[in-house]
Design a protein around this motif. Structure first.
Motif, PDB file in Angstrom:
ATOM      1  N   ARG A  62       7.442  65.060  37.495  1.00 33.34           N
ATOM      2  CA  ARG A  62       6.828  66.331  37.091  1.00 33.34           C
ATOM      3  C   ARG A  62       5.725  66.772  38.060  1.00 33.34           C
ATOM      4  O   ARG A  62       4.685  67.259  37.658  1.00 33.34           O
ATOM      5  N   GLU A  63       5.979  66.589  39.342  1.00 27.66           N
ATOM      6  CA  GLU A  63       5.025  67.029  40.352  1.00 27.66           C
ATOM      7  C   GLU A  63       5.341  68.473  40.729  1.00 27.66           C
ATOM      8  O   GLU A  63       6.473  68.806  41.051  1.00 27.66           O
ATOM      9  N   GLU A  64       4.338  69.303  40.709  1.00 26.26           N
ATOM     10  CA  GLU A  64       4.527  70.713  41.025  1.00 26.26           C
ATOM     11  C   GLU A  64       4.838  70.909  42.505  1.00 26.26           C
ATOM     12  O   GLU A  64       5.458  71.911  42.883  1.00 26.26           O
ATOM     13  N   GLY A  65       4.412  69.990  43.357  1.00 19.41           N
ATOM     14  CA  GLY A  65       4.672  70.119  44.781  1.00 19.41           C
ATOM     15  C   GLY A  65       6.154  70.100  45.099  1.00 19.41           C
ATOM     16  O   GLY A  65       6.625  70.822  45.990  1.00 19.41           O
ATOM     17  N   ALA A  66       6.923  69.290  44.385  1.00 15.41           N
ATOM     18  CA  ALA A  66       8.370  69.232  44.620  1.00 15.41           C
ATOM     19  C   ALA A  66       9.032  70.534  44.211  1.00 15.41           C
ATOM     20  O   ALA A  66       9.944  71.020  44.878  1.00 15.41           O
ATOM     21  N   GLU A  67       8.551  71.122  43.124  1.00 13.25           N
ATOM     22  CA  GLU A  67       9.127  72.390  42.664  1.00 13.25           C
ATOM     23  C   GLU A  67       8.814  73.517  43.649  1.00 13.25           C
ATOM     24  O   GLU A  67       9.662  74.352  43.955  1.00 13.25           O
ATOM     25  N   VAL A  68       7.598  73.507  44.167  1.00  7.88           N
ATOM     26  CA  VAL A  68       7.207  74.546  45.125  1.00  7.88           C
ATOM     27  C   VAL A  68       8.034  74.422  46.404  1.00  7.88           C
ATOM     28  O   VAL A  68       8.473  75.430  46.972  1.00  7.88           O
ATOM     29  N   LEU A  69       8.288  73.191  46.860  1.00 10.71           N
ATOM     30  CA  LEU A  69       9.090  72.991  48.070  1.00 10.71           C
ATOM     31  C   LEU A  69      10.521  73.466  47.880  1.00 10.71           C
ATOM     32  O   LEU A  69      11.163  73.918  48.836  1.00 10.71           O
ATOM     33  N   GLN A  70      11.055  73.388  46.674  1.00 12.20           N
ATOM     34  CA  GLN A  70      12.424  73.844  46.435  1.00 12.20           C
ATOM     35  C   GLN A  70      12.575  75.346  46.646  1.00 12.20           C
ATOM     36  O   GLN A  70      13.610  75.804  47.088  1.00 12.20           O
TER      37      GLN A  70
END
Length: 72
Positions: A62-70
């Motif tokens: 649930r890291e927001e950084g991974a979602e932003v990178l997508q």
């Protein structure tokens, strides 16, 4: 051994032992656009794999950084 790993190993062994095709490409495939198409298809698979890995990381941690990178 994981069943998926076993299947991958069997596939790789089959691919290595198969006889290579030694006939030339047909004239319709000997174009610049065919080579560009192959390069872009490999690139698109790489991007899809990266998005899949980032999606799994987001679901697990649930890291927001991974979602932003997508989405960038």
């Amino acid at each position: 051994m994981n069943p998926v790993t076993g299947m991958a190993v069997c596939f790789m062994l089959f691919a290595m032992l198969a006889r290579p095709h030694s006939y030339p490409l047909p004239p319709v495939l000997r174009t610049f656009w065919f080579e560009v198409h192959v390069a872009f298809s490999f690139f698109s698979y790489a991007l899809f794999g990266l998005a899949a890995v980032l999606g799994v990381l987001y679901l697990l941690y649930r890291e927001e950084g991974a979602e932003v990178l997508q989405y960038n």
